[in-house]
Design a protein around this motif. Structure first.
Motif, PDB file in Angstrom:
ATOM      1  N   GLU A   1       1.099  -1.107   0.193  1.00 46.60           N
ATOM      2  CA  GLU A   1       0.300   0.224  -0.324  1.00 46.60           C
ATOM      3  C   GLU A   1       1.029   1.748  -0.011  1.00 46.60           C
ATOM      4  OE1 GLU A   1      -3.440   0.670  -0.251  1.00 46.60           O
ATOM      5  OE2 GLU A   1      -2.824  -1.653  -0.976  1.00 46.60           O
ATOM      6  N   GLY A   2       2.018   1.283   0.528  1.00 49.02           N
ATOM      7  CA  GLY A   2       2.797   2.206   0.587  1.00 49.02           C
ATOM      8  C   GLY A   2       3.845   2.582  -0.782  1.00 49.02           C
ATOM      9  N   ILE A   3       3.569   1.127  -1.718  1.00 45.11           N
ATOM     10  CA  ILE A   3       4.616   1.526  -2.646  1.00 45.11           C
ATOM     11  C   ILE A   3       3.362   2.178  -3.968  1.00 45.11           C
ATOM     12  CG2 ILE A   3       6.741   1.044  -1.581  1.00 45.11           C
ATOM     13  CD1 ILE A   3       5.999  -2.152  -3.275  1.00 45.11           C
ATOM     14  N   LYS A   4       2.573   2.495  -3.405  1.00 48.81           N
ATOM     15  CA  LYS A   4       1.460   2.177  -4.837  1.00 48.81           C
ATOM     16  C   LYS A   4       1.792   3.601  -5.670  1.00 48.81           C
ATOM     17  CE  LYS A   4      -2.546  -0.758  -4.183  1.00 48.81           C
ATOM     18  NZ  LYS A   4      -3.732  -0.847  -4.108  1.00 48.81           N
ATOM     19  N   GLY A   5       1.838   3.579  -6.780  1.00 52.23           N
ATOM     20  CA  GLY A   5       2.110   4.852  -6.846  1.00 52.23           C
ATOM     21  C   GLY A   5       3.844   4.340  -8.004  1.00 52.23           C
ATOM     22  N   CYS A   6       4.492   3.581  -7.553  1.00 58.74           N
ATOM     23  CA  CYS A   6       6.095   4.008  -7.429  1.00 58.74           C
ATOM     24  C   CYS A   6       5.638   3.558  -9.295  1.00 58.74           C
ATOM     25  CB  CYS A   6       6.933   3.132  -7.081  1.00 58.74           C
ATOM     26  SG  CYS A   6       6.447   0.955  -7.303  1.00 58.74           S
ATOM     27  N   GLU A   7       7.143   4.426  -9.614  1.00 60.39           N
ATOM     28  CA  GLU A   7       7.095   4.039 -11.123  1.00 60.39           C
ATOM     29  C   GLU A   7       7.344   2.859 -11.521  1.00 60.39           C
ATOM     30  OE1 GLU A   7       7.585   7.098 -13.158  1.00 60.39           O
ATOM     31  OE2 GLU A   7       6.526   8.037 -11.489  1.00 60.39           O
ATOM     32  N   VAL A   8       8.705   2.194 -10.525  1.00 58.80           N
ATOM     33  CA  VAL A   8       9.572   0.257 -11.359  1.00 58.80           C
ATOM     34  C   VAL A   8       9.381   0.311  -9.678  1.00 58.80           C
ATOM     35  CG1 VAL A   8      11.295  -0.411 -12.572  1.00 58.80           C
ATOM     36  CG2 VAL A   8      10.370   1.839 -13.685  1.00 58.80           C
ATOM     37  N   ILE A   9       9.575  -1.088  -9.816  1.00 61.95           N
ATOM     38  CA  ILE A   9       9.867  -1.804  -8.612  1.00 61.95           C
ATOM     39  C   ILE A   9      12.020  -2.644  -9.372  1.00 61.95           C
ATOM     40  CG2 ILE A   9      10.046  -4.261  -7.343  1.00 61.95           C
ATOM     41  CD1 ILE A   9       7.280  -3.192  -7.337  1.00 61.95           C
ATOM     42  N   TYR A  10      12.440  -2.229  -9.046  1.00 62.33           N
ATOM     43  CA  TYR A  10      13.652  -3.060  -9.687  1.00 62.33           C
ATOM     44  C   TYR A  10      13.859  -3.993  -9.169  1.00 62.33           C
ATOM     45  CZ  TYR A  10      14.193   1.365 -12.457  1.00 62.33           C
ATOM     46  OH  TYR A  10      13.964   2.437 -13.340  1.00 62.33           O
ATOM     47  N   LEU A  11      14.606  -4.979  -9.923  1.00 61.67           N
ATOM     48  CA  LEU A  11      14.794  -6.594  -8.682  1.00 61.67           C
ATOM     49  C   LEU A  11      16.664  -6.910  -9.231  1.00 61.67           C
ATOM     50  CD1 LEU A  11      12.573  -8.962  -9.993  1.00 61.67           C
ATOM     51  CD2 LEU A  11      12.528  -7.747  -8.119  1.00 61.67           C
ATOM     52  N   GLY A  12      17.267  -6.533  -7.902  1.00 59.33           N
ATOM     53  CA  GLY A  12      18.658  -6.747  -8.027  1.00 59.33           C
ATOM     54  C   GLY A  12      19.604  -7.564  -7.519  1.00 59.33           C
ATOM     55  N   ASN A  13      20.106  -7.248  -7.176  1.00 55.58           N
ATOM     56  CA  ASN A  13      21.032  -8.341  -6.464  1.00 55.58           C
ATOM     57  C   ASN A  13      20.452  -9.366  -5.426  1.00 55.58           C
ATOM     58  OD1 ASN A  13      23.471  -7.789  -8.086  1.00 55.58           O
ATOM     59  ND2 ASN A  13      24.990  -8.895  -6.250  1.00 55.58           N
ATOM     60  N   ILE A  14      20.301 -10.959  -5.979  1.00 54.35           N
ATOM     61  CA  ILE A  14      19.491 -12.056  -4.541  1.00 54.35           C
ATOM     62  C   ILE A  14      20.253 -13.088  -4.495  1.00 54.35           C
ATOM     63  CG2 ILE A  14      17.592 -12.422  -3.820  1.00 54.35           C
ATOM     64  CD1 ILE A  14      16.002 -11.011  -5.269  1.00 54.35           C
ATOM     65  N   ALA A  15      21.294 -13.030  -3.386  1.00 52.94           N
ATOM     66  CA  ALA A  15      21.979 -14.107  -3.102  1.00 52.94           C
ATOM     67  C   ALA A  15      20.702 -16.026  -3.272  1.00 52.94           C
ATOM     68  CB  ALA A  15      22.488 -14.216  -2.072  1.00 52.94           C
ATOM     69  N   LYS A  16      21.548 -16.129  -2.995  1.00 50.99           N
ATOM     70  CA  LYS A  16      20.590 -18.238  -3.129  1.00 50.99           C
ATOM     71  C   LYS A  16      20.753 -18.271  -1.595  1.00 50.99           C
ATOM     72  CE  LYS A  16      21.780 -21.919  -4.830  1.00 50.99           C
ATOM     73  NZ  LYS A  16      19.815 -22.382  -5.320  1.00 50.99           N
ATOM     74  N   ARG A  17      19.227 -19.129  -1.194  1.00 56.18           N
ATOM     75  CA  ARG A  17      18.778 -19.427  -0.034  1.00 56.18           C
ATOM     76  C   ARG A  17      18.216 -20.475  -0.065  1.00 56.18           C
ATOM     77  NH1 ARG A  17      14.471 -14.931  -0.391  1.00 56.18           N
ATOM     78  NH2 ARG A  17      15.045 -14.960  -2.502  1.00 56.18           N
ATOM     79  N   PRO A  18      18.561 -21.092   0.643  1.00 52.11           N
ATOM     80  CA  PRO A  18      17.959 -22.386   1.088  1.00 52.11           C
ATOM     81  C   PRO A  18      16.511 -22.889   0.274  1.00 52.11           C
ATOM     82  CG  PRO A  18      18.818 -21.927   3.246  1.00 52.11           C
ATOM     83  CD  PRO A  18      18.496 -20.583   2.175  1.00 52.11           C
ATOM     84  N   ASP A  19      15.664 -21.771  -0.149  1.00 53.19           N
ATOM     85  CA  ASP A  19      14.496 -22.227  -0.858  1.00 53.19           C
ATOM     86  C   ASP A  19      14.647 -21.737  -2.280  1.00 53.19           C
ATOM     87  OD1 ASP A  19      14.829 -19.825   0.217  1.00 53.19           O
ATOM     88  OD2 ASP A  19      12.306 -19.159   0.376  1.00 53.19           O
ATOM     89  N   THR A  20      15.684 -20.796  -2.351  1.00 53.77           N
ATOM     90  CA  THR A  20      15.262 -20.240  -4.301  1.00 53.77           C
ATOM     91  C   THR A  20      15.980 -21.378  -5.040  1.00 53.77           C
ATOM     92  OG1 THR A  20      17.433 -19.740  -3.406  1.00 53.77           O
ATOM     93  CG2 THR A  20      15.976 -18.269  -3.195  1.00 53.77           C
ATOM     94  N   ASN A  21      15.393 -21.388  -6.434  1.00 56.59           N
ATOM     95  CA  ASN A  21      15.223 -22.727  -7.016  1.00 56.59           C
ATOM     96  C   ASN A  21      15.017 -21.790  -8.082  1.00 56.59           C
ATOM     97  OD1 ASN A  21      12.543 -22.046  -6.812  1.00 56.59           O
ATOM     98  ND2 ASN A  21      11.571 -24.375  -6.942  1.00 56.59           N
ATOM     99  N   HIS A  22      15.106 -20.457  -8.945  1.00 56.14           N
ATOM    100  CA  HIS A  22      15.106 -20.095  -9.722  1.00 56.14           C
ATOM    101  C   HIS A  22      16.423 -19.751  -9.360  1.00 56.14           C
ATOM    102  CE1 HIS A  22      11.076 -21.726 -10.543  1.00 56.14           C
ATOM    103  NE2 HIS A  22      10.971 -21.155  -9.369  1.00 56.14           N
ATOM    104  N   GLN A  23      16.867 -18.910 -11.335  1.00 58.04           N
ATOM    105  CA  GLN A  23      18.231 -18.509 -11.699  1.00 58.04           C
ATOM    106  C   GLN A  23      18.116 -17.493 -12.576  1.00 58.04           C
ATOM    107  OE1 GLN A  23      21.840 -19.598 -11.617  1.00 58.04           O
ATOM    108  NE2 GLN A  23      22.784 -17.665 -11.189  1.00 58.04           N
ATOM    109  N   LEU A  24      18.138 -16.577 -12.714  1.00 61.17           N
ATOM    110  CA  LEU A  24      18.216 -15.636 -13.962  1.00 61.17           C
ATOM    111  C   LEU A  24      19.301 -15.810 -14.694  1.00 61.17           C
ATOM    112  CD1 LEU A  24      16.372 -12.985 -15.968  1.00 61.17           C
ATOM    113  CD2 LEU A  24      18.003 -11.284 -14.391  1.00 61.17           C
ATOM    114  N   SER A  25      19.262 -16.483 -15.796  1.00 61.57           N
ATOM    115  CA  SER A  25      20.350 -17.103 -16.734  1.00 61.57           C
ATOM    116  C   SER A  25      20.857 -15.555 -17.589  1.00 61.57           C
ATOM    117  CB  SER A  25      20.234 -18.048 -17.585  1.00 61.57           C
ATOM    118  OG  SER A  25      19.791 -17.241 -18.324  1.00 61.57           O
ATOM    119  N   GLY A  26      22.144 -15.324 -17.637  1.00 59.01           N
ATOM    120  CA  GLY A  26      22.824 -14.153 -18.082  1.00 59.01           C
ATOM    121  C   GLY A  26      22.293 -13.353 -17.570  1.00 59.01           C
TER     122      GLY A  26
END
Length: 162
Positions: A92-117
């Motif tokens: 609710e606090g970020i409604k109207g934001c221009e863009v949500i940029y996804l950046g670095n997120i390290a591997k965690r025990p529950d992660t199973n998808h990686q952005l290739s390239g």
């Protein structure tokens, strides 16, 4: 009223935030949202010590973020969270934001998808994907971009890779 940009980066506030994203987006205010960091004076100090004084900088809990984000500001804000799950709490606090940029997120025990390239570390869990899908379905623009001068991958294109 100033613009709001959101970045997901598990490093929260760091050099790239100040040197690359700040000038590119015209940022005047940085709001780091992380429950652990906000409650630890040493971590807050470490994260903010390299931030020039021309940026208003705060590190707050997700609970403290909502009233802060509700306050109107003429300054352009960069809201940074470590993981997509925090965005669900502050949606609710970020409604109207221009863009949500996804950046670095390290591997965690529950992660199973990686952005290739990608030029960095970017891992997501099934729950992360659910949260981002919900944001996109709610009208938020979401993309992956490591730095302002690197290639941008739209969320729909990322989804095709998994």
């Amino acid at each position: 009223m100033g613009k709001v940009y959101v970045r997901v980066d598990d490093r929260l506030i760091h050099g790239q935030t100040v040197v690359s994203w700040g000038p590119t987006l015209g940022i005047k205010e940085i709001i780091g949202i992380d429950d652990v960091s906000a409650k630890n004076p040493m971590l807050k100090s470490i994260m903010t010590m390299g931030v020039p004084k021309n940026f208003k900088t705060e590190i707050v809990t997700s609970e403290e973020a909502l009233p802060l984000l509700a306050k109107e500001s003429d300054d352009t804000r960069l809201v940074i969270v470590k993981f997509p799950s925090v965005l669900e709490k502050i949606k609710e606090g970020i409604k109207g934001c221009e863009v949500i940029y996804l950046g670095n997120i390290a591997k965690r025990p529950d992660t199973n998808h990686q952005l290739s390239g990608a030029t960095g570390i970017f891992f997501l869990s099934d729950d992360d994907i659910r949260v981002v899908d919900d944001l996109v379905n709610s009208g938020f623009k979401v993309c992956f971009q490591q730095l302002p001068n690197t290639s941008l991958t739209e969320w729909a294109d990322f989804k095709k890779q998994i």
